[in-house]
Design an enzyme around this catalytic site. Sequence first.
Site, PDB file in Angstrom:
ATOM      1  N   CYS A 142       0.857  -1.182   0.000  1.00  9.00           N
ATOM      2  CA  CYS A 142       0.000   0.000   0.000  1.00  9.00           C
ATOM      3  C   CYS A 142       0.898   1.239   0.000  1.00  9.00           C
ATOM      4  O   CYS A 142       1.845   1.326   0.782  1.00  9.00           O
ATOM      5  CB  CYS A 142      -0.882  -0.042   1.251  1.00  9.00           C
ATOM      6  SG  CYS A 142      -2.344   0.966   1.154  1.00  9.00           S
ATOM      7  N   GLU A 157      -7.208   3.286   3.283  1.00 10.16           N
ATOM      8  CA  GLU A 157      -7.094   4.115   4.478  1.00 10.16           C
ATOM      9  C   GLU A 157      -8.448   4.232   5.183  1.00 10.16           C
ATOM     10  O   GLU A 157      -8.518   4.151   6.417  1.00 10.16           O
ATOM     11  CB  GLU A 157      -6.541   5.495   4.117  1.00 10.16           C
ATOM     12  CG  GLU A 157      -5.065   5.500   3.786  1.00 10.16           C
ATOM     13  CD  GLU A 157      -4.694   4.889   2.425  1.00 10.16           C
ATOM     14  OE1 GLU A 157      -3.488   4.701   2.182  1.00 10.16           O
ATOM     15  OE2 GLU A 157      -5.593   4.590   1.610  1.00 10.16           O
ATOM     16  N   ASP A 210     -12.005  -3.297  22.240  1.00  7.40           N
ATOM     17  CA  ASP A 210     -10.993  -3.291  23.293  1.00  7.40           C
ATOM     18  C   ASP A 210     -11.468  -2.506  24.515  1.00  7.40           C
ATOM     19  O   ASP A 210     -11.277  -2.940  25.655  1.00  7.40           O
ATOM     20  CB  ASP A 210      -9.684  -2.703  22.768  1.00  7.40           C
ATOM     21  CG  ASP A 210      -8.604  -2.695  23.834  1.00  7.40           C
ATOM     22  OD1 ASP A 210      -8.349  -3.760  24.436  1.00  7.40           O
ATOM     23  OD2 ASP A 210      -8.027  -1.625  24.087  1.00  7.40           O
TER      24      ASP A 210
END
Length: 162
Positions: free
Chosen positions: A78, A116, A130
Amino acid sequence: MTKDGLTHLDARGNAAMVDVSEKAVTKREAVAGGRIAMSAAAFAALVDGTAPKGDVIATARIAGIMAAKRTSDLIPLCHPLPVSKAAVDFDPDPEHHAVNVTATVRTTGQTGVEMEALTAASVACLTLYDMLKAIDKTMVISDVRLLSKSGGKSGDFTRDAG
């Protein structure tokens, strides 16, 4: 592009970064989305701001923005891009105890920012997980997808609502 039409392989089949040096510099934008579903308790902690790890949305927003800027470090081949805008928005869905995440990324360059935007949406969802896993380890991240893109040789794309 190789004779087989694969852009990330050279003539011998080796991995190669696409040469974009001959492509025109254009304004490019991509919008990606994702979704995370959770328990009622985790959703309440997110909305009420009582999660044990602090401000869940603010942390996930920063993580998504940082991810957009670091995509070339994460995705092989990328291109590193000068990101001119990275925004991550959250739309809580109380009926389903879920959060819809939308990431928008812009640049002016020779290649698009779809990866992105997808990375930003993914990492924002992972950060929500998380931050809330102490309450609910059964959360499900789904529907990570490109919603739209503009600019470049291939033109505009908008995912059908259906």
